[in-house]
Enzyme design. Structure first.
Site, mmCIF file in Angstrom:
data_model
loop_
_atom_site.group_PDB
_atom_site.id
_atom_site.type_symbol
_atom_site.label_atom_id
_atom_site.label_comp_id
_atom_site.label_asym_id
_atom_site.label_seq_id
_atom_site.Cartn_x
_atom_site.Cartn_y
_atom_site.Cartn_z
ATOM 1 N N ASP A 83 1.067 -1.280 0.084
ATOM 2 C CA ASP A 83 0.323 0.243 0.086
ATOM 3 C C ASP A 83 1.240 1.251 -0.250
ATOM 4 O O ASP A 83 1.997 1.179 -0.072
ATOM 5 C CB ASP A 83 -0.807 0.353 0.831
ATOM 6 C CG ASP A 83 -2.424 1.534 1.282
ATOM 7 O OD1 ASP A 83 -2.266 1.454 -0.456
ATOM 8 O OD2 ASP A 83 -1.930 1.669 2.381
ATOM 9 N N SER A 84 0.116 1.836 -0.332
ATOM 10 C CA SER A 84 1.489 3.132 -0.751
ATOM 11 C C SER A 84 1.889 3.711 0.967
ATOM 12 O O SER A 84 2.400 4.569 1.619
ATOM 13 C CB SER A 84 -0.224 4.397 -0.389
ATOM 14 O OG SER A 84 -1.200 4.940 0.252
ATOM 15 N N HIS B 284 -8.178 3.234 3.462
ATOM 16 C CA HIS B 284 -8.157 3.405 5.062
ATOM 17 C C HIS B 284 -10.120 3.702 5.140
ATOM 18 O O HIS B 284 -10.358 3.632 6.239
ATOM 19 C CB HIS B 284 -7.640 5.087 4.437
ATOM 20 C CG HIS B 284 -6.521 5.271 4.233
ATOM 21 N ND1 HIS B 284 -5.998 4.600 3.708
ATOM 22 C CD2 HIS B 284 -5.610 6.253 5.750
ATOM 23 C CE1 HIS B 284 -4.307 5.657 3.742
ATOM 24 N NE2 HIS B 284 -4.106 6.203 5.242
ATOM 25 N N CYS C 193 -11.545 2.308 -1.342
ATOM 26 C CA CYS C 193 -10.066 3.217 -0.339
ATOM 27 C C CYS C 193 -9.556 2.536 0.898
ATOM 28 O O CYS C 193 -10.682 2.231 1.328
ATOM 29 C CB CYS C 193 -10.246 5.021 -0.387
ATOM 30 S SG CYS C 193 -8.618 5.274 0.802
ATOM 31 N N CYS D 99 -4.175 -1.102 -2.398
ATOM 32 C CA CYS D 99 -4.026 1.076 -2.755
ATOM 33 C C CYS D 99 -5.162 0.134 -3.885
ATOM 34 O O CYS D 99 -4.498 -0.443 -4.715
ATOM 35 C CB CYS D 99 -2.918 0.564 -2.698
ATOM 36 S SG CYS D 99 -3.259 2.768 -3.142
#
Ligand code: DGL
Length: 276
Positions: free
Chosen positions: A15-16, A191, A189, A78
């Site tokens: 992931d970023s 998150h 996303c 991601c």
């Protein structure tokens, strides 16, 4: 000659930043015996406002780090890298590459009754149109309403998971989608699953939430079985996290919110841009 991966190697997850730990947590629940090697590119996060070319390059660089660490497959945890980087990664890498977009689109199509689907994500994910494309490929009659939600990632990283400021932003982002009569909302996303309770409260009981983390983990499980790459081990797998810059605060928030035991955390510099 490249050797084929073997089933005792780890699943590589990238992931970023730390948001992809939501995917690692789903993998841990579904595939408890697998070792997971997670790289969060915290030195270069966020990817969500960057160009396709940059996200593709970062994705290939981090994919190479995972392979150097012995990964048997690459899970792109991601949404931005899945939307912009996965097509090129599939051309470049010989191990299986799984992103979150196609599993999320499939789950949305399975869930919707009125074929009216909402998608939220970073600016880059929404601008790429990747979810629309994947949903329409499965259900050409679907109507999709998308909204970029650029302030949600920073709010989550600040730990404002249950907070009136976050609720206010969610209302601002979601009201236009809700007024279109969506019955399914893709959390596009990595998150956003951390805001699932707040989003469910604001969207109301008539809207089903599609968590891309959970659906990605289900796809990884299928793929491991199909390609005979599932681990034969019966003991609990380890989760090793490597970050390209420190992210202690959010790492703690994520680990606490996800109740995820992390075996080891280490730091590694971001890969250098190759000189032409
Ligand atoms: N991991 C990114 C995503 O799922 C969010 C954070 C970022 O912008 O890099 O789209």
């Amino acid at each position: 000659m490249p050797t084929s991966p073997s089933n005792d190697q780890a699943i590589g997850v990238f992931d970023s930043g730390i948001g992809g730990l939501t995917v690692a947590a789903s993998l841990r629940r579904l595939l408890p015996h697998e070792n997971i090697l997670y790289i969060g590119d915290t030195a270069r996060v966020p990817y969500g406002g960057k160009s396709r070319e940059t996200v593709e390059r970062y994705s290939i660089e981090i994919g190479n780090l995972l392979l150097a660490g012995g990964a048997k497959m690459i899970v792109v945890a991601c949404n931005t890298a899945s939307a912009l980087g996965v097509p090129r990664m599939k051309e470049v890498f010989e191990v299986p590459v799984v992103g979150v977009v196609v599993p999320g689109a499939k789950a949305a199509v399975d869930s919707t009754k009125n074929k009216t689907i909402g998608v939220i994500g970073t600016r880059a994910t929404i601008a790429s149109g990747a979810y629309e494309k994947a949903i329409l490929a499965l259900e050409p009659g679907a109507t999709i309403h998308s909204a970029p939600c650029p302030l949600l990632v920073p709010l989550i990283e600040e730990g404002l998971i249950e907070d009136s400021v976050t609720d206010q932003m969610l209302r601002r982002y979601l009201d236009p989608l809700l007024s279109q009569g969506i019955d399914t909302l893709v959390l596009g996303c990595t998150h956003y699953p951390l805001l699932k309770n707040a989003i469910a409260r604001i969207a109301g009981p008539t809207v089903s939430l599609v968590d891309s983390a959970e659906n990605c983990a289900l796809s990884v499980g299928h793929l491991l079985r199909e390609s005979h790459l599932a681990t034969p081990k019966k003991d609990n797998g380890q989760l090793e996290v490597t970050l390209t810059d420190s992210a202690e605060g959010f790492l703690r928030t994520a680990a606490r919110a996800l109740k995820l035991p992390i075996t080891k955390v280490s730091l590694q510099n971001s890969p250098e841009r190759p000189k032409n």
